[in-house]
Scaffold this motif. Structure first.
Motif, PDB file in Angstrom:
ATOM      1  N   SER A 279       5.534   1.009  -9.116  1.00  9.47           N
ATOM      2  CA  SER A 279       4.918  -0.126  -9.822  1.00  9.47           C
ATOM      3  C   SER A 279       5.895  -0.814 -10.764  1.00  9.47           C
ATOM      4  CB  SER A 279       3.675   0.328 -10.589  1.00  9.47           C
ATOM      5  OG  SER A 279       4.008   1.204 -11.638  1.00  9.47           O
ATOM      6  N   GLN A 280       6.830  -0.049 -11.325  1.00 11.11           N
ATOM      7  CA  GLN A 280       7.799  -0.619 -12.258  1.00 11.11           C
ATOM      8  C   GLN A 280       8.898  -1.415 -11.556  1.00 11.11           C
ATOM      9  OE1 GLN A 280       9.082   2.878 -14.370  1.00 11.11           O
ATOM     10  NE2 GLN A 280       7.106   3.121 -15.415  1.00 11.11           N
ATOM     11  N   ASN A 281       8.949  -1.296 -10.236  1.00  8.45           N
ATOM     12  CA  ASN A 281      10.035  -1.941  -9.490  1.00  8.45           C
ATOM     13  C   ASN A 281       9.576  -3.061  -8.562  1.00  8.45           C
ATOM     14  OD1 ASN A 281      12.858  -0.534  -9.842  1.00  8.45           O
ATOM     15  ND2 ASN A 281      11.338   1.101  -9.966  1.00  8.45           N
ATOM     16  N   ILE A 282       8.302  -3.435  -8.652  1.00  9.93           N
ATOM     17  CA  ILE A 282       7.798  -4.507  -7.790  1.00  9.93           C
ATOM     18  C   ILE A 282       7.044  -5.541  -8.614  1.00  9.93           C
ATOM     19  CG2 ILE A 282       7.658  -2.996  -5.769  1.00  9.93           C
ATOM     20  CD1 ILE A 282       4.629  -2.869  -6.177  1.00  9.93           C
TER      21      ILE A 282
ATOM     22  N   VAL B 295      -4.692   6.724 -11.777  1.00  5.06           N
ATOM     23  CA  VAL B 295      -3.863   5.935 -10.864  1.00  5.06           C
ATOM     24  C   VAL B 295      -3.715   4.494 -11.361  1.00  5.06           C
ATOM     25  CG1 VAL B 295      -3.824   4.953  -8.529  1.00  5.06           C
ATOM     26  CG2 VAL B 295      -4.296   7.373  -8.852  1.00  5.06           C
ATOM     27  N   LEU B 296      -4.789   3.930 -11.878  1.00  2.00           N
ATOM     28  CA  LEU B 296      -4.712   2.579 -12.438  1.00  2.00           C
ATOM     29  C   LEU B 296      -3.810   2.569 -13.671  1.00  2.00           C
ATOM     30  CD1 LEU B 296      -8.434   1.409 -12.090  1.00  2.00           C
ATOM     31  CD2 LEU B 296      -6.492   0.630 -10.732  1.00  2.00           C
ATOM     32  N   ASP B 297      -3.935   3.596 -14.504  1.00  2.00           N
ATOM     33  CA  ASP B 297      -3.094   3.686 -15.701  1.00  2.00           C
ATOM     34  C   ASP B 297      -1.612   3.821 -15.335  1.00  2.00           C
ATOM     35  OD1 ASP B 297      -5.307   3.527 -17.315  1.00  2.00           O
ATOM     36  OD2 ASP B 297      -5.420   5.670 -17.756  1.00  2.00           O
ATOM     37  N   ALA B 298      -1.342   4.403 -14.166  1.00  2.00           N
ATOM     38  CA  ALA B 298       0.047   4.607 -13.727  1.00  2.00           C
ATOM     39  C   ALA B 298       0.668   3.343 -13.156  1.00  2.00           C
ATOM     40  CB  ALA B 298       0.105   5.729 -12.690  1.00  2.00           C
ATOM     41  N   GLY B 299      -0.160   2.299 -12.961  1.00  2.00           N
ATOM     42  CA  GLY B 299       0.397   1.033 -12.504  1.00  2.00           C
ATOM     43  C   GLY B 299      -0.205   0.440 -11.244  1.00  2.00           C
ATOM     44  N   ALA B 300      -1.195   1.113 -10.652  1.00  2.00           N
ATOM     45  CA  ALA B 300      -1.834   0.570  -9.455  1.00  2.00           C
ATOM     46  C   ALA B 300      -2.696  -0.637  -9.800  1.00  2.00           C
ATOM     47  CB  ALA B 300      -2.690   1.632  -8.783  1.00  2.00           C
TER      48      ALA B 300
ATOM     49  N   VAL C 209       0.851  -1.189   0.000  1.00  2.00           N
ATOM     50  CA  VAL C 209       0.000   0.000   0.000  1.00  2.00           C
ATOM     51  C   VAL C 209       0.883   1.233   0.000  1.00  2.00           C
ATOM     52  CG1 VAL C 209      -1.614   1.387   1.376  1.00  2.00           C
ATOM     53  CG2 VAL C 209      -1.978  -1.071   1.146  1.00  2.00           C
ATOM     54  N   VAL C 210       0.562   2.180  -0.873  1.00  2.00           N
ATOM     55  CA  VAL C 210       1.220   3.481  -0.870  1.00  2.00           C
ATOM     56  C   VAL C 210       0.138   4.543  -0.686  1.00  2.00           C
ATOM     57  CG1 VAL C 210       2.597   5.158  -2.152  1.00  2.00           C
ATOM     58  CG2 VAL C 210       3.120   2.717  -2.337  1.00  2.00           C
ATOM     59  N   LEU C 211       0.232   5.298   0.406  1.00  2.00           N
ATOM     60  CA  LEU C 211      -0.744   6.346   0.709  1.00  2.00           C
ATOM     61  C   LEU C 211      -0.080   7.714   0.645  1.00  2.00           C
ATOM     62  CD1 LEU C 211      -2.557   4.773   3.818  1.00  2.00           C
ATOM     63  CD2 LEU C 211      -3.288   4.699   1.427  1.00  2.00           C
ATOM     64  N   ASP C 212      -0.601   8.565  -0.220  1.00  2.00           N
ATOM     65  CA  ASP C 212      -0.146   9.957  -0.273  1.00  2.00           C
ATOM     66  C   ASP C 212      -0.940  10.683   0.809  1.00  2.00           C
ATOM     67  OD1 ASP C 212       0.512  12.560  -0.875  1.00  2.00           O
ATOM     68  OD2 ASP C 212       0.376  12.297  -3.034  1.00  2.00           O
TER      69      ASP C 212
END
Length: 252
Positions: A70-73, A92-97, A48-51
């Motif tokens: 997202s690119q590193n996990i 956010v989904l498009d960014a990799g979530a 989980v990442v929370l801003d």
């Protein structure tokens, strides 16, 4: 019994991982990408990442952080903070979530949960509920714990389930960062009131706290931050301790 999940959480502010106590007194703990890679490699089931300041500062979630993480996990990524519309969720989904957590916006506009679940699927919509004790019950608080909505947490949990949320991320503001253990009565009440998975959050300090929350409540997952960031113990330590006490854990 469904296998239980362990989920590290990265609270971020200004692109850095931070952690406080009872949602205040923040201190920097590192780089989100480096910590995310570590937890992914260490066997975490999700991340989980929370801003955490996006809503109170009235701005959008930091997209570049999501992309870099997202690119590193290789594990599912749940993103929350500052998400207030279908467009925000799409971005956010498009960014990799893999999943998106909504909190303040869901309280302000419950229909957002329904619309999001219909458009993206319930399995991608997590409603984050921050709870604070008031008398004999718990109220939903928003904006980083600064606003009391007056909503009863258990009733709100049932409502978000009925609107199509696929999961609840339940955080106790009272126990957050205190390290005296999860709020078992709160977690028990919510996890028994709904059929969807509940993630317990707020207050873990020892391996036994994970065991306790799994044995004493119906939660599907347990989330922690500072005990992982500070290397108090690893994800593998947690899973081993839980398995030794008879808790079935998901194999990463």
């Amino acid at each position: 019994m469904e296998a239980k999940r362990i989920i590290p959480c990265l609270d971020t502010k200004d692109g850095k991982v931070v952690k406080g106590t009872n949602f205040v007194g923040l201190r920097e703990l590192g780089d989100p990408v480096e910590l995310a890679k570590k937890y992914s490699n260490d066997g975490a089931d999700e991340l989980v990442v929370l801003d955490i300041s996006a809503t109170t500062e009235g701005r959008e979630t930091v997209i570049d952080v999501i992309q870099n993480v997202s690119q590193n996990i290789t594990i599912p990524l749940i993103i929350g903070g500052g998400i207030g519309s279908i467009e925000d969720i799409q971005r956010v989904l498009d960014a990799g979530a893999s999943k998106v957590g909504i909190n303040s916006a869901a309280v302000k506009n419950p229909q957002l949960i329904k619309e999001a679940a219909e458009k993206f699927g319930s399995d991608r919509i997590v409603v984050a509920i921050d709870a604070q004790k008031y008398g004999d019950s718990w109220n939903v608080v928003t904006h980083g714990g600064s606003k009391d909505t007056g909503l009863d947490v258990v009733e709100w949990s049932k409502e978000v389930e009925s609107l199509g949320a696929g999961e609840i991320l339940l955080t106790s503001v009272d126990t957050d960062g205190v390290k005296n253990g999860f709020d078992i009565p709160l977690t028990k009440a919510v996890s028994e009131a709904v059929q969807i998975p509940v993630i317990a959050s707020g207050g873990v300090g020892t391996l036994e706290h994970f065991v306790d929350v799994f044995k004493e409540t119906k939660v599907a997952a347990a989330l922690a931050a500072s005990v992982f960031h500070e290397n108090t113990f690893t994800v593998d330590d947690v899973k081993t301790a839980c398995k030794e006490q008879g808790v079935e854990m998901r194999e990463a």
